[in-house]
Design a protein around this motif. Structure first.
Motif, PDB file in Angstrom:
ATOM      1  N   GLU A 242       0.728  -1.120   0.099  1.00 50.44           N
ATOM      2  CA  GLU A 242      -0.121   0.084  -0.006  1.00 50.44           C
ATOM      3  C   GLU A 242       0.911   1.320  -0.097  1.00 50.44           C
ATOM      4  N   TYR A 243       1.963   1.156   0.684  1.00 52.47           N
ATOM      5  CA  TYR A 243       2.738   2.431   0.872  1.00 52.47           C
ATOM      6  C   TYR A 243       3.421   2.783  -0.322  1.00 52.47           C
ATOM      7  N   LEU A 244       4.017   1.584  -1.017  1.00 49.07           N
ATOM      8  CA  LEU A 244       4.599   1.703  -2.481  1.00 49.07           C
ATOM      9  C   LEU A 244       3.677   2.241  -3.507  1.00 49.07           C
ATOM     10  N   ARG A 245       2.365   2.030  -3.251  1.00 45.97           N
ATOM     11  CA  ARG A 245       1.508   2.393  -4.289  1.00 45.97           C
ATOM     12  C   ARG A 245       1.149   3.875  -4.070  1.00 45.97           C
ATOM     13  N   CYS A 246       1.211   4.426  -2.861  1.00 48.76           N
ATOM     14  CA  CYS A 246       1.133   5.603  -2.395  1.00 48.76           C
ATOM     15  C   CYS A 246       2.353   6.294  -2.910  1.00 48.76           C
TER      16      CYS A 246
END
Length: 254
Positions: A242-246
């Motif tokens: 999720e953080y990589l997508r952000c």
């Protein structure tokens, strides 16, 4: 520029230290995050060992040898225990933070207007760089201090992002934009004098992408509390994803 994600595993250690069972494992958490695509691992071993312990620093150093190309970042006050760790494990990066020994959490950057502070930091920065360790200084979003950081020999600054996070949480758009303008100006000032820019403190899945959209050249974000809190619900691997997508969303729009 693609922004790297360094996962701070302090809070994993904090939970572990409430019992004597050795769980949850700090090294296992780091390994799962790396497998999920995290670009690095961060720890802040405080002198009282309230979370990360000295053994964790060494265990994680051994783990990171198995992950070439991923970065190990050790944070701390160089006048306390940090320099000993740098000499022992030689991480990829160290982040000098002006915390007192009993400080609850990092809540301000270095004041480089103070001559005594500059004189104290200069030889410590030289010593760290002599070990082959990249040096980042934890700094408030003050553009006028970036040249001083570079003059001391810092390779990067880590911008202390709690004021931005607090503005975001308030929901007041004018406050959010005011803070983003401060961080953008500071990042530009750092880049202009040849330093890299990191950022961290209270960044989360809601406020990360908007930050990266407006603050130029962020090489790395270090995220711990929010990421580990999310992982309690989603699991480490899904949370890192999720953080990589952000980050991807913020970098694409930047």
């Amino acid at each position: 520029m693609n922004t790297s994600l360094s996962v701070n595993v302090n809070k994993v250690a904090l939970v572990r230290n409430t019992r004597h069972l050795g769980i949850p494992s700090v090294t296992k958490a780091a390994q799962v995050c790396l497998r999920a695509g995290a670009h690095g691992i961060t720890v802040h071993p405080r002198p009282d060992e309230r979370h990360i312990r000295a053994q964790d620093v060494h265990d994680l150093a051994d783990l990171m040898k198995q992950w070439p190309g991923r970065e190990y970042n050790i944070e701390g006050n160089p006048t306390q225990n940090l320099m000993d760790f740098l000499g022992a494990v030689r991480p990829d990066q160290c982040t000098f933070v002006p915390d007192s020994e009993d400080q609850f959490t990092s809540d301000h950057g270095w004041n480089l207007d103070d001559t005594a502070t500059r004189e104290r930091l200069a030889p410590l920065i030289r010593a760290a760089k002599a070990l082959g360790v990249r040096v980042s200084l934890f700094m408030d979003p003050l553009p006028e201090q970036m040249a001083a950081a570079r003059a001391l020999g810092a390779d990067r600054v880590e911008l202390y992002t709690e004021p931005y996070a607090a503005a975001w949480a308030s929901g007041v758009e004018s406050s959010i934009q005011e803070q983003l303008q401060r961080y953008a100006a500071t990042a530009r000032a750092a880049l202009d004098v040849g330093m890299g820019v990191n950022a961290g403190h209270d960044l989360n899945r809601d406020n990360l992408a908007p930050f990266l959209r407006q603050v130029p050249g962020v090489a790395e974000v270090s995220i711990g509390h929010a990421l580990i809190a999310d992982a309690l619900e989603l699991g480490y691997a899904a949370t890192v994803g999720e953080y990589l997508r952000c980050i991807e969303a913020g970098n694409k729009a930047g």
